[in-house]
Design an enzyme around this catalytic site. Structure first.
Site, mmCIF file in Angstrom:
data_model
loop_
_atom_site.group_PDB
_atom_site.id
_atom_site.type_symbol
_atom_site.label_atom_id
_atom_site.label_comp_id
_atom_site.label_asym_id
_atom_site.label_seq_id
_atom_site.Cartn_x
_atom_site.Cartn_y
_atom_site.Cartn_z
ATOM 1 N N TYR A 158 0.844 -1.198 0.000
ATOM 2 C CA TYR A 158 0.000 0.000 0.000
ATOM 3 C C TYR A 158 0.877 1.244 0.000
ATOM 4 C CZ TYR A 158 -4.491 2.332 0.829
ATOM 5 O OH TYR A 158 -5.627 3.077 0.688
ATOM 6 N N ASN A 196 -15.721 4.156 2.465
ATOM 7 C CA ASN A 196 -16.424 3.945 1.190
ATOM 8 C C ASN A 196 -17.575 4.923 0.946
ATOM 9 O OD1 ASN A 196 -14.708 1.810 0.414
ATOM 10 N ND2 ASN A 196 -15.872 0.362 1.661
ATOM 11 N N ASN A 244 -20.868 -3.161 -8.018
ATOM 12 C CA ASN A 244 -21.295 -3.967 -6.884
ATOM 13 C C ASN A 244 -20.317 -3.901 -5.722
ATOM 14 O OD1 ASN A 244 -19.635 -5.444 -8.808
ATOM 15 N ND2 ASN A 244 -19.809 -7.174 -7.374
ATOM 16 N N SER A 245 -19.246 -3.111 -5.849
ATOM 17 C CA SER A 245 -18.320 -2.911 -4.723
ATOM 18 C C SER A 245 -18.995 -2.059 -3.666
ATOM 19 C CB SER A 245 -17.051 -2.222 -5.211
ATOM 20 O OG SER A 245 -17.341 -0.891 -5.633
#
Length: 368
Positions: A88, A161, A187-188
């Site tokens: 990351y 999110n 669909n996430s």
């Protein structure tokens, strides 16, 4: 070069106490009690997710400006595992406690803490907090309160999110009721939030998903959330979107979390002067950029990362507060529902970690 997280100090503060003679009781001179927590710790960056182990850590003593928090729930996100793997863009100093997102309840505050009080629910302001633990002691500025009249799962999953979806829908194009947005990865967790927030704004969504055995179930679920159009990548490549554009205006905003061919489909579908915002690269393939889209359609390419947005506006607590209040109100009013999560008891954390590594899995949330 990858940046190391300053907020990792709360992880290091606890880990540095290991090996010291701390009894966890009041001493003969009345010293403050040292509390302990269970935490999921990784001591190296590795692809072997079993390197994450549960450990007992002493917590730093509460100072005048610090807060002791009992964690209630913490999701396991792909980015969390990427940090364990060392891939990351930001990494915590090792050893580190995993987890970037979650909700906790304030147990105790220092004398000079004024923005939160015992009983409040709080979420971390920045990434790298180390939410996979039962308790934490941190600085007041590392936390921001969220309302307690939404569900624990809603609060635990609200700061990344849904806020990503909210910012992308507000920051890149002047969208108005009747506008259209196109996205892949629909669909996430972010994609589902985009659908719901856009519907609340009166904005239509064109949603592209990957083909899969349960395609019909996914399409039905997204329509239930408020999606206007749901198509597979194969359907878009074979038939195009002209039938959609007979009913809805071409989109000025495209959201890409996949890359590769899928990202190119979103880009080529934008109207003149549109903006493509890339916030992920799940396909791990370069974005296909047709030259004609840049030359003849004046398309703008942008990137978005919620972590960087929060850091850029860290000194603007009012702006962060306003965003969270708006998203929480969407949850409270029923316009935004938490993702369909698998609740995993904290001691069974390995199930959640391994499931998150697999494709097409529901989000797993650790319940402390």
């Amino acid at each position: 070069m990858m940046r190391r997280l300053a907020v990792g100090r709360l992880t290091q503060a606890g880990l540095s106490l290991l090996g010291q003679n701390v009894s966890g009781r009041w001493g003969c001179r009345g010293q403050r009690m040292v509390h302990h927590c269970s935490a999921l710790v990784y001591r190296e960056h590795t692809a072997n997710i079993d390197a994450v182990r549960i450990e007992q850590l002493p917590l730093p003593v509460l100072s005048k400006r610090s807060v002791r928090v009992k964690m209630l729930a913490a999701p396991v996100n792909p980015a969390d595992l990427n940090m364990v793997q060392g891939t990351y863009p930001i990494l915590c100093p090792l050893p580190a406690v995993g987890g970037n997102e979650g909700v906790g309840e304030v147990l105790e505050v220092g004398d000079d803490v004024h923005t939160v009080r015992p009983g409040d629910w709080v979420v971390p302001v920045d990434a790298g907090f180390g939410t996979w633990r039962t308790e934490a002691v941190c600085e007041e500025d590392d936390l921001i309160a969220v309302p307690k009249d939404i569900s624990v799962l809603g609060a635990a999953t609200i700061a990344v999110n849904p806020c990503t979806a909210f910012r992308m829908l507000h920051d890149f194009q002047a969208l108005t009721p009747g506008s259209t947005v196109i996205q892949n990865g629909a669909n996430s967790a972010v994609g589902q939030a985009v659908i719901q927030i856009a519907a609340a704004m009166g904005i239509r969504t064109i949603n592209i998903i990957r083909d899969r055995p349960n395609r019909a179930d996914v399409v039905k679920e997204l329509h239930t959330l408020g999606a206007d159009y749901v198509l597979t990548e194969e359907e878009v490549m074979s038939s195009g979107l002209q039938h959609v554009f007979q009913e809805a205006p071409k989109p000025k905003l495209g959201l890409n979390c996949v890359g590769g061919v899928s990202g190119g489909l979103v880009l080529s579908s934008l109207d003149y002067g549109g903006t493509l915002v890339t916030y992920g690269g799940m396909a791990k393939k370069p974005l296909h950029i047709p030259a004609k889209s840049l030359i003849f359609k004046n398309i703008t390419l942008q990137g978005f990362w919620m972590t960087q947005w929060k850091r850029n506006h860290r000194q603007e607590k009012a702006r962060l507060r306003s965003m969270l209040d708006a998203v929480c109100e969407l949850v409270r009013s029923g316009h935004l529902t938490p993702p369909n999560c698998v609740r995993t008891p904290f001691p069974q954390y390995t199930q959640a970690l391994h499931a998150t590594l697999q494709p097409l899995q529901r989000k797993h949330v650790l319940i402390m």
